[in-house]
Design an enzyme around this catalytic site. Sequence first.
Site, PDB file in Angstrom:
ATOM      1  N   ARG A   4      -9.550  55.803 -26.224  1.00 29.35           N
ATOM      2  CA  ARG A   4      -8.552  55.217 -25.803  1.00 29.35           C
ATOM      3  C   ARG A   4      -9.072  54.959 -24.192  1.00 29.35           C
ATOM      4  NH1 ARG A   4      -5.440  58.111 -22.161  1.00 29.35           N
ATOM      5  NH2 ARG A   4      -3.798  56.836 -21.779  1.00 29.35           N
ATOM      6  N   PRO A  20     -13.064  77.610 -31.549  1.00 31.09           N
ATOM      7  CA  PRO A  20     -12.066  77.968 -30.519  1.00 31.09           C
ATOM      8  C   PRO A  20     -13.483  78.772 -30.098  1.00 31.09           C
ATOM      9  CG  PRO A  20     -12.034  78.480 -32.874  1.00 31.09           C
ATOM     10  CD  PRO A  20     -12.935  77.343 -32.904  1.00 31.09           C
ATOM     11  N   ASP A  78      -3.045  58.705 -15.645  1.00 29.86           N
ATOM     12  CA  ASP A  78      -2.530  59.321 -16.868  1.00 29.86           C
ATOM     13  C   ASP A  78      -2.234  61.094 -16.479  1.00 29.86           C
ATOM     14  OD1 ASP A  78      -3.441  57.882 -18.594  1.00 29.86           O
ATOM     15  OD2 ASP A  78      -5.211  58.785 -18.845  1.00 29.86           O
ATOM     16  N   GLU A 124     -15.772  80.803 -40.823  1.00 28.27           N
ATOM     17  CA  GLU A 124     -16.204  81.490 -39.381  1.00 28.27           C
ATOM     18  C   GLU A 124     -17.297  80.876 -38.104  1.00 28.27           C
ATOM     19  OE1 GLU A 124     -13.916  84.303 -38.513  1.00 28.27           O
ATOM     20  OE2 GLU A 124     -13.772  83.368 -40.538  1.00 28.27           O
TER      21      GLU A 124
HETATM   22 CL1  6GU Z   1     -12.296  73.315 -31.816  1.00 29.01          CL
HETATM   23  N1  6GU Z   1     -11.647  74.476 -34.046  1.00 29.01           N
HETATM   24  C1  6GU Z   1     -10.906  75.829 -34.855  1.00 29.01           C
HETATM   25  N2  6GU Z   1     -11.345  76.203 -35.798  1.00 29.01           N
HETATM   26  N3  6GU Z   1      -9.718  76.134 -33.990  1.00 29.01           N
HETATM   27  C2  6GU Z   1      -9.254  75.558 -33.196  1.00 29.01           C
HETATM   28  C3  6GU Z   1      -9.903  75.109 -32.309  1.00 29.01           C
HETATM   29  C4  6GU Z   1     -11.331  74.135 -32.875  1.00 29.01           C
HETATM   30  N4  6GU Z   1      -9.635  74.511 -30.857  1.00 29.01           N
HETATM   31  C5  6GU Z   1      -8.442  75.167 -31.210  1.00 29.01           C
HETATM   32  N5  6GU Z   1      -8.597  76.172 -32.355  1.00 29.01           N
END
Ligand code: 6GU
Length: 273
Positions: free
Chosen positions: A161, A92, A176, A119
């Site tokens: 794709r 994230p 797209d 984590e």
């Molecule tokens: Cl790539 N991993 C995690 N754990 N949470 C996320 C993410 C990735 N992308 C958005 N939220």
Amino acid sequence: MRLDVVTIFPEYLDPLNVSLVGKARAHGRLGVHVHDLRQWTRDRHHTVDDTPYGGGPGMVMKTEPWGEALDQVIADGYESGARRPALVVPTPSGRPFTQELAVELSARPWLLFAPARYEGIDRRVTEEYATRMPVYEVSIGDYVLAGGEAAVLVVTEAVARLLPGVLGNAESHRDDSFAPGAMADLLEGPVYTKPPNWRGRDIPEVLLSGHHGRIARWRRDQALDRTTRNRPDLIERADPAAFDKKDRETLSILGWAPGPDGRFGRTAPDVEE
Ligand code: 6GU
């Protein structure tokens, strides 16, 4: 293209066997190899995580299993002829995964995914591999998942794709939503097929007119309408040169006007549907 995924949940990647990605594999465009990280643990409990230095909640994935796993997967890949690996670390805290990045990744011959649970992975692991290969830390959106496995599926499908021959119709990428240089970064409008009447609902008449100019204009207006509603940020940051005279009329009707810098912004507050 070769894909390797190292994970503590190999079953989570089973969807890679089906649908579009599965088709790409069957056609020999893609070789996918999923590995269980716990193979590279040496203790009885197959430990992959430990408490964070400095304190705090959660657990951090350990250096040694990741280092040994990545070393071996990389060595085996080279052994079977793969070249130019790139490490993709879903997190994230990564950079946003976009269509542009999907296009960039689709040009690489070998992607190695390191999805973390808990984590995250001890920072030294990514630092170490960044000395040997490109490392992409990517996030698939502004929300938190329990782990990166779902993100691997997302990235893999977006990339697969784009591989030559996979989609069947090379033209299909061009329009797209988010394709670089597509409809000037507008969302796609609605689409229709037979029957012409369903439960009393007709097809928009213009689509039956055979008038290609009017159809293109209508589609453009629908794209503008949808984009202002669902992704106003795309309109706000669009190069105003991308909007022609009729676009400007449509945007005005939708409650948008150019500001001092020429970029468009809302003139009226949102009305709830
Ligand atoms: Cl790539 N991993 C995690 N754990 N949470 C996320 C993410 C990735 N992308 C958005 N939220």
